[in-house]
Write a protein that holds these residues in place. Sequence first.
Motif, PDB file in Angstrom:
ATOM      1  N   LEU A   1       0.792  -1.232   0.074  1.00 33.76           N
ATOM      2  CA  LEU A   1      -0.012   0.096  -0.052  1.00 33.76           C
ATOM      3  C   LEU A   1       0.848   1.352   0.049  1.00 33.76           C
TER       4      LEU A   1
ATOM      5  N   PRO B   1      -4.303   7.010  -1.530  1.00 31.31           N
ATOM      6  CA  PRO B   1      -5.031   5.704  -1.860  1.00 31.31           C
ATOM      7  C   PRO B   1      -4.707   4.775  -2.926  1.00 31.31           C
TER       8      PRO B   1
ATOM      9  N   GLY C   1      -2.796   0.681  -4.178  1.00 35.63           N
ATOM     10  CA  GLY C   1      -2.105  -0.302  -3.685  1.00 35.63           C
ATOM     11  C   GLY C   1      -1.799  -1.317  -4.947  1.00 35.63           C
TER      12      GLY C   1
ATOM     13  N   LEU D   1      -8.328   1.799  -5.131  1.00 35.31           N
ATOM     14  CA  LEU D   1      -8.797   1.795  -3.942  1.00 35.31           C
ATOM     15  C   LEU D   1      -9.437   3.248  -3.545  1.00 35.31           C
TER      16      LEU D   1
ATOM     17  N   HIS E   1     -10.305   6.174  -0.646  1.00 36.60           N
ATOM     18  CA  HIS E   1      -9.643   6.663   0.385  1.00 36.60           C
ATOM     19  C   HIS E   1     -10.054   5.659   1.557  1.00 36.60           C
TER      20      HIS E   1
ATOM     21  N   GLU F   1     -11.392   2.586   1.663  1.00 31.96           N
ATOM     22  CA  GLU F   1     -10.848   1.299   1.506  1.00 31.96           C
ATOM     23  C   GLU F   1      -9.398   1.380   1.820  1.00 31.96           C
ATOM     24  N   TRP F   2      -8.836   2.203   1.345  1.00 31.08           N
ATOM     25  CA  TRP F   2      -7.242   2.320   1.686  1.00 31.08           C
ATOM     26  C   TRP F   2      -7.110   2.141   3.207  1.00 31.08           C
ATOM     27  N   SER F   3      -7.839   3.063   3.778  1.00 29.23           N
ATOM     28  CA  SER F   3      -7.435   3.141   5.283  1.00 29.23           C
ATOM     29  C   SER F   3      -7.808   1.896   6.053  1.00 29.23           C
TER      30      SER F   3
ATOM     31  N   SER G   1      -5.302  -0.511   5.318  1.00 30.47           N
ATOM     32  CA  SER G   1      -3.770  -0.212   5.967  1.00 30.47           C
ATOM     33  C   SER G   1      -4.045  -0.564   7.404  1.00 30.47           C
TER      34      SER G   1
END
Length: 233
Positions: free
Chosen positions: A141, A146, A148, A157, A159, A161-163, A166
């Motif tokens: 990631l 955001p 991956g 992703l 934002h 989904e990314w956090s 993570s």
Amino acid sequence: MAHLLIVEDDELLRDGLCAQLVHAGHSVSSASDGAQAQTLLEATRFDGVVLDLGLPVVDGIAVLQWIRQRLAALPVLILTARDGVDDRVQGLNAGADDYLTKPFEMAELLARLQAMLRRSRLPAFGGSLEVQSTHNRSLRLDPVLPLGWLGEEAMELTHREWSLLSLLVNNMGQVVGREDVLSVWQTEPQEGGTVASNALEVYVHRLRRKLTDSGLNIRNVRGLGYMLESDAE
Ligand code: CA
């Protein structure tokens, strides 16, 4: 479990805080003035600090500024007096991550600390960002954006989904609580607004689809939250 530093000159409160935090499973060191706090911070790596602002020798604001110059990413929660609005503003301006006004409920302190520590494990604060799956395709990631990658393949992703991903990656093999995800989402301006707690299932579902054939799975741990695991286990 985190290694925490409690800086508080009121002995009764300091001992009470330490006892509660140890009871909550953390390891704790304490200091009764600002200079002692600086000495400990120079000698030891901490995951977070609870810092009273009204301190003898070196006051809390000066300690906070000192921390921000040396340990930019160290999470700090400040304790301020009820009528100390100026203190609070000054503290937040000096880089405190959160604050509590005295007197406070211990349960609230624990909840806020927990949320603060979770946020600090996000990649933007230097957490680890890569996990290896059984299929020998690593999931990576970007620490800030955001984005991956699954092996060489880019993942799209949002934002949120990314956090969420993570948090799962940084706590691989451990349960990430629903409340922890929601509290992280609420601190992010990017997608705004409050998040309905059933929205979390929707995001988990989307991530599972994006992780299809990756050898990584997001397991639902009933009543607790979610855990990222590899097929190998
Ligand atoms: Ca004090």
